[in-house]
Design a protein around this motif. Structure first.
Motif, PDB file in Angstrom:
ATOM      1  N   ASP A  44       0.822  -1.205   0.000  1.00 18.61           N
ATOM      2  CA  ASP A  44       0.000   0.000   0.000  1.00 18.61           C
ATOM      3  C   ASP A  44       0.859   1.258   0.000  1.00 18.61           C
ATOM      4  N   GLY A  45       0.174   2.400   0.022  1.00 16.96           N
ATOM      5  CA  GLY A  45       0.852   3.693  -0.016  1.00 16.96           C
ATOM      6  C   GLY A  45       1.155   4.253   1.350  1.00 16.96           C
ATOM      7  N   THR A  79      -4.442   1.693  -1.462  1.00 26.17           N
ATOM      8  CA  THR A  79      -3.751   2.886  -0.997  1.00 26.17           C
ATOM      9  C   THR A  79      -3.488   2.811   0.510  1.00 26.17           C
ATOM     10  N   LYS A  80      -4.391   2.159   1.269  1.00 17.50           N
ATOM     11  CA  LYS A  80      -4.224   1.992   2.718  1.00 17.50           C
ATOM     12  C   LYS A  80      -4.801   0.640   3.126  1.00 17.50           C
ATOM     13  N   CYS A  81      -3.974  -0.204   3.688  1.00 16.14           N
ATOM     14  CA  CYS A  81      -4.404  -1.542   4.114  1.00 16.14           C
ATOM     15  C   CYS A  81      -4.450  -1.625   5.632  1.00 16.14           C
ATOM     16  N   GLU A  82      -5.525  -2.180   6.141  1.00 11.77           N
ATOM     17  CA  GLU A  82      -5.629  -2.521   7.557  1.00 11.77           C
ATOM     18  C   GLU A  82      -6.010  -3.983   7.636  1.00 11.77           C
ATOM     19  N   ALA A 118       3.662   4.538  -5.556  1.00  8.93           N
ATOM     20  CA  ALA A 118       2.654   4.829  -6.586  1.00  8.93           C
ATOM     21  C   ALA A 118       1.244   4.810  -5.997  1.00  8.93           C
ATOM     22  N   ALA A 119       1.056   4.120  -4.891  1.00  7.59           N
ATOM     23  CA  ALA A 119      -0.261   4.052  -4.251  1.00  7.59           C
ATOM     24  C   ALA A 119      -0.405   5.094  -3.136  1.00  7.59           C
ATOM     25  N   ASP A 120       0.653   5.868  -2.879  1.00  7.05           N
ATOM     26  CA  ASP A 120       0.622   6.884  -1.827  1.00  7.05           C
ATOM     27  C   ASP A 120      -0.027   8.143  -2.377  1.00  7.05           C
TER      28      ASP A 120
END
Length: 127
Positions: A44-45, A79-82, A118-120
């Motif tokens: 992720d970003g 973009t954001k993984c939890e 690239a995902a940030d």
């Protein structure tokens, strides 16, 4: 003649020893077995990891012969993984045949986090 008797005696002892060795070695004894295998992979970003894996393994008293296995995988590309995982294992077995061995708990839980600029969403603003 003595050499032949000595050779015969050594040969006899060596050939019989594999049958006598098990009586000199202690027997393996195990209670119950719990195995938890789970991998968490996040691409992720975010520069910080947001992964948790909580494993609880409980054994009945005098547990013998029981086993449980839990397998889980989590993969996130965003973009954001939890990633949150909780595993509760309870093992019981035939207490009437208790071998007196110890319970065995195995936890294999790798967590992998890869930063992908690239995902940030804020990458261009941070430069």
């Amino acid at each position: 003649m003595n050499l032949k008797l000595l050779s015969l005696g050594v040969f006899s002892a060596v050939s019989v020893s594999p049958f006598l060795m098990p009586s000199f070695t202690p027997k393996a004894a195990a209670g119950c077995v719990a195995v938890d295998v789970a991998a968490q992979v996040a691409v992720d970003g975010s520069r910080t990891r947001s992964q948790s894996n909580n494993v609880n393994q409980r054994f009945d008293p005098n547990c013998s012969g029981g086993s449980v296995t839990s397998v889980g995988n989590q993969v996130c590309v965003s973009t954001k993984c939890e990633q949150r995982r909780t595993s509760n294992q309870s093992v019981s077995g035939n207490g009437g045949y208790n071998t007196g061995g110890r319970n065995i708990n195995i936890k294999v839980n790798p967590r992998v986090h890869v930063y992908n600029r690239a995902a940030d969403p804020n990458f261009l603003n941070k430069r």
